[in-house]
Scaffold this active site. Structure first.
Site, mmCIF file in Angstrom:
data_model
loop_
_atom_site.group_PDB
_atom_site.id
_atom_site.type_symbol
_atom_site.label_atom_id
_atom_site.label_comp_id
_atom_site.label_asym_id
_atom_site.label_seq_id
_atom_site.Cartn_x
_atom_site.Cartn_y
_atom_site.Cartn_z
ATOM 1 N N LEU A 38 -23.674 11.354 142.501
ATOM 2 C CA LEU A 38 -24.860 11.267 143.352
ATOM 3 C C LEU A 38 -25.227 12.675 143.826
ATOM 4 O O LEU A 38 -24.349 13.497 144.110
ATOM 5 C CB LEU A 38 -24.578 10.365 144.565
ATOM 6 C CG LEU A 38 -24.459 8.871 144.267
ATOM 7 C CD1 LEU A 38 -24.003 8.117 145.516
ATOM 8 C CD2 LEU A 38 -25.783 8.301 143.750
ATOM 9 N N LYS A 51 -26.248 28.398 145.824
ATOM 10 C CA LYS A 51 -26.448 29.036 147.127
ATOM 11 C C LYS A 51 -25.104 29.375 147.773
ATOM 12 O O LYS A 51 -24.972 30.376 148.472
ATOM 13 C CB LYS A 51 -27.272 28.143 148.055
ATOM 14 C CG LYS A 51 -28.738 28.487 148.081
ATOM 15 C CD LYS A 51 -29.540 28.023 146.909
ATOM 16 C CE LYS A 51 -29.740 28.960 145.772
ATOM 17 N NZ LYS A 51 -30.440 28.374 144.623
ATOM 18 N N ALA A 114 -28.469 4.112 132.063
ATOM 19 C CA ALA A 114 -29.450 3.025 131.964
ATOM 20 C C ALA A 114 -30.415 3.265 130.811
ATOM 21 O O ALA A 114 -30.803 4.397 130.541
ATOM 22 C CB ALA A 114 -30.232 2.931 133.272
ATOM 23 N N VAL A 271 -32.926 29.839 129.935
ATOM 24 C CA VAL A 271 -34.281 30.033 129.393
ATOM 25 C C VAL A 271 -35.184 28.840 129.695
ATOM 26 O O VAL A 271 -36.128 28.565 128.969
ATOM 27 C CB VAL A 271 -34.237 30.309 127.870
ATOM 28 C CG1 VAL A 271 -33.540 31.618 127.571
ATOM 29 C CG2 VAL A 271 -33.572 29.158 127.124
ATOM 30 N N HIS A 446 -39.459 38.258 169.772
ATOM 31 C CA HIS A 446 -39.116 39.625 169.361
ATOM 32 C C HIS A 446 -37.676 39.911 169.764
ATOM 33 O O HIS A 446 -37.282 39.549 170.870
ATOM 34 C CB HIS A 446 -40.055 40.622 170.042
ATOM 35 C CG HIS A 446 -39.674 42.043 169.782
ATOM 36 N ND1 HIS A 446 -39.935 42.658 168.574
ATOM 37 C CD2 HIS A 446 -39.024 42.955 170.554
ATOM 38 C CE1 HIS A 446 -39.479 43.910 168.620
ATOM 39 N NE2 HIS A 446 -38.910 44.107 169.821
HETATM 40 P P1 NAI Z 1 -37.318 29.910 134.078
HETATM 41 O O1 NAI Z 1 -38.452 29.224 133.448
HETATM 42 O O2 NAI Z 1 -37.394 30.309 135.509
HETATM 43 O O3 NAI Z 1 -37.014 31.267 133.269
HETATM 44 C C1 NAI Z 1 -36.708 31.285 131.922
HETATM 45 C C2 NAI Z 1 -36.977 32.686 131.388
HETATM 46 O O4 NAI Z 1 -36.404 32.768 130.094
HETATM 47 C C3 NAI Z 1 -38.452 33.013 131.253
HETATM 48 O O5 NAI Z 1 -38.710 34.237 131.901
HETATM 49 C C4 NAI Z 1 -38.645 33.114 129.750
HETATM 50 O O6 NAI Z 1 -39.603 34.078 129.364
HETATM 51 C C5 NAI Z 1 -37.257 33.526 129.271
HETATM 52 N N1 NAI Z 1 -36.943 33.186 127.884
HETATM 53 C C6 NAI Z 1 -37.271 32.048 127.218
HETATM 54 N N2 NAI Z 1 -36.746 32.076 125.963
HETATM 55 C C7 NAI Z 1 -36.061 33.253 125.862
HETATM 56 C C8 NAI Z 1 -35.271 33.840 124.833
HETATM 57 N N3 NAI Z 1 -35.083 33.223 123.681
HETATM 58 N N4 NAI Z 1 -34.693 35.047 125.065
HETATM 59 C C9 NAI Z 1 -34.887 35.661 126.267
HETATM 60 N N5 NAI Z 1 -35.620 35.147 127.261
HETATM 61 C C10 NAI Z 1 -36.189 33.950 127.071
HETATM 62 O O7 NAI Z 1 -36.043 28.988 133.778
HETATM 63 P P2 NAI Z 1 -34.574 28.956 134.410
HETATM 64 O O8 NAI Z 1 -34.255 30.236 135.086
HETATM 65 O O9 NAI Z 1 -33.700 28.494 133.320
HETATM 66 O O10 NAI Z 1 -34.691 27.840 135.519
HETATM 67 C C11 NAI Z 1 -35.029 26.501 135.131
HETATM 68 C C12 NAI Z 1 -35.720 25.776 136.250
HETATM 69 O O11 NAI Z 1 -34.821 25.500 137.287
HETATM 70 C C13 NAI Z 1 -36.856 26.566 136.861
HETATM 71 O O12 NAI Z 1 -38.071 26.158 136.270
HETATM 72 C C14 NAI Z 1 -36.826 26.216 138.302
HETATM 73 O O13 NAI Z 1 -37.835 25.272 138.583
HETATM 74 C C15 NAI Z 1 -35.475 25.564 138.533
HETATM 75 N N6 NAI Z 1 -34.676 26.376 139.451
HETATM 76 C C16 NAI Z 1 -35.150 26.601 140.711
HETATM 77 C C17 NAI Z 1 -34.447 27.375 141.588
HETATM 78 C C18 NAI Z 1 -35.018 27.640 142.927
HETATM 79 O O14 NAI Z 1 -35.968 26.985 143.340
HETATM 80 N N7 NAI Z 1 -34.473 28.610 143.685
HETATM 81 C C19 NAI Z 1 -33.168 27.974 141.239
HETATM 82 C C20 NAI Z 1 -32.779 27.706 139.886
HETATM 83 C C21 NAI Z 1 -33.521 26.926 139.058
#
Ligand code: NAI
Length: 469
Positions: A38, A51, A114, A271, A446
């Site tokens: 969960l 974090k 499921a 990625v 402040h």
């Molecule tokens: P991301 O979409 O943030 O970054 C992936 C990066 O990989 C992009 O800059 C892309 O250009 C690059 N890329 C793609 N294929 C590649 C390749 N073959 N070689 C080199 N670079 C390549 O995806 P990420 O970091 O995997 O995170 C996934 C998701 O998880 C995000 O969309 C986000 O929504 C979520 N997440 C959110 C966090 C937060 O809110 N603090 C923390 C971690 C994840």
């Protein structure tokens, strides 16, 4: 054996369990089916554990860099296995807490996978292989997402890691290549660089965190560079092999196709993520995901199939826990027939837990420009803020973006210490359609970091206070 419920939620992550609690509170007999723990990815192998490691690595680094404040920590060391155990303790406690919350709200939980088995029917396969049929009136898909895999880079969690593998390492690697300079790549890149790993980030595009305004990313990129992180921008990973001494010989190419070898202990692939919409038997209910695998929904989270709803990562970007939870509440209200349930995209805060943190609400400046929107902006640098100096964290700035004519705040961006906390007030301001003047007239304590927002708001009204026009 078969059981019958008013509502079944598939997936017990931040979307699914919140939806289930609300469904039960609306009087629905509710079941959550979860194949793992969960809390889902966010709680167990995502937001919360990352974090924890971000915090621990900052404590380590702050002590190590404390000489300017008279702190001598020359013999400092980190026992990473204990750090990871501490992190696991937190996730275990939180996951147990969700179990208690569901129980307290009279939501049943079934552990298993499921699959739809025709309209109104699910088949749940348990770990021991036994199957159970569940009949439902309404179902909510909250199945989340999975890391994308690059061809040739199969996750073995020894040499090639996904974020789950990276969060479970028992020792600090000497060196790590991170494929992808997005959110995960930079957050975990920071963690390992701070505790002594030699980090190389390989990003296919010409810039890091490409969806963000470039000036928000610059302080993060330069701080990483100071930590020794190497950024290979415009590079793609093509293959890897094992060296004689068990390391990874990673081959990347630049835009011209020239090969570069990077020899490291570990490769973390980050990625992007893809929606979990396969193997759910969706074809048995006539539900077809889009070309990228996302399930299309309307503003009440309804799919094209009556009585089937979807929320969270499986319905699309942004893949954020708080968006999933908000969608879960909307789906529950829609199922319960409450009038007015509708998901509103206006305020979805986006936080990147790098150093400094980046937090935004509302569109990026480049998006506003592309849309031809006339705005005025006000900005204030943390370097001019007393509280930032006393916190030894003077990088970054806050920016308030307001409509040129009305002054109504369109968005707020912060790159700096505690940006993740500062953005909550900004989200409220946008949600309440506050103007820059409203923030400027609000007395802020402040000395606080929140004064960066106050000063940026003053600047957006055209009357900066602690900066010269
Ligand atoms: P991301 O979409 O943030 O970054 C992936 C990066 O990989 C992009 O800059 C892309 O250009 C690059 N890329 C793609 N294929 C590649 C390749 N073959 N070689 C080199 N670079 C390549 O995806 P990420 O970091 O995997 O995170 C996934 C998701 O998880 C995000 O969309 C986000 O929504 C979520 N997440 C959110 C966090 C937060 O809110 N603090 C923390 C971690 C994840």
């Amino acid at each position: 054996m078969a059981s019958t419920y008013d509502a079944v939620v598939i997936g017990g992550g931040p979307g699914g369990y919140v939806c289930a609690i609300r469904l039960a509170q609306h009087g629905k007999k509710t079941l959550v089916v979860e194949r793992d723990k969960l809390g889902g990815v966010c709680l167990n192998v995502g937001c919360i554990p990352s974090k924890a490691l971000i915090h621990a690595s900052k404590v380590y680094r702050k002590a190590k860099d404390g000489a300017a404040m008279g702190i001598d920590a020359r013999d400092l060391r980190i026992d990473f296995a204990r750090t990871v155990a501490w992190k696991d303790g937190i996730t275990g406690k939180l996951s147990g807490g969700i179990g208690q919350l569901l129980k307290g709200n009279k939501v049943d939980v079934m552990v298993g996978s499921a699959r739809f088995d025709g309209p109104g029917r699910l088949r749940v396969t348990k770990a021991d292989g036994t199957e159970q049929t569940v009949h439902f009136a309404d179902a909510v898909l909250a199945t989340g997402s999975t890391p994308i895999q690059i061809p040739g880079f199969v996750y073995d969690q020894v040499h090639i890691l996904d974020s789950t593998g990276a969060l479970a390492l028992q020792a600090v690697p000497e060196s790590m290549a991170i494929l992808g300079g997005g959110v995960i790549g930079l957050e975990l890149g920071d963690v390992f660089a701070r505790i002594g790993t030699c980090v190389t980030v390989v990003e296919a595009l010409d810039r890091l965190l490409a969806s963000m305004d470039p000036d928000l990313v610059r302080p993060v990129q330069s701080k990483q560079a100071k930590l020794g992180v190497q950024h290979l921008l415009g590079h793609k990973a093509v293959r890897w092999s094992k060296t004689a001494d068990g390391k990874v010989d990673l081959v990347v190419t630049d835009k011209a196709g020239a090969e570069v070898h990077v020899v490291v202990d570990k490769v973390l692939v980050a990625v992007g993520r893809r929606p979990n919409s396969k193997d759910l038997g969706l074809e048995t209910i006539g539900l077809q995901p889009d070309a990228k695998g996302f399930v299309v929904v309307d503003k009440q989270q309804r799919t094209a199939v009556p009585h089937v709803y979807a929320i969270g990562d499986v319905v699309g970007q942004p893949m954020l826990a708080h968006k999933a939870s908000a969608e879960g509440e909307v789906a529950a209200e829609a199922i319960a027939g409450k009038p007015g349930a509708s998901f509103d995209h206006l305020v979805i805060p986006n936080v990147v837990y790098t150093d400094p943190e980046i937090a935004t609400v509302g569109p990026m400046l480049y998006e506003l420009e592309a849309a031809g929107r006339k705005v005025k902006t006000g900005r204030f640098h943390f370097a001019a803020l007393g509280r930032a100096m006393t916190a030894h964290a003077t990088e970054g700035f806050a920016r308030v973006i307001a409509d040129e004519k009305t002054g109504v705040i369109v968005g707020v961006q912060v790159v700096g210490a505690e940006a993740s906390e500062l953005i909550a007030a900004a989200g409220l301001a946008v949600e309440m359609a506050a103007t820059a003047q409203d923030i400027a007239l609000t007395i802020h304590a402040h000395p606080t970091l929140a004064e960066a927002l106050l000063e940026a708001a003053h600047a957006a009204t055209g009357h900066p206070l602690h900066q010269i026009k």
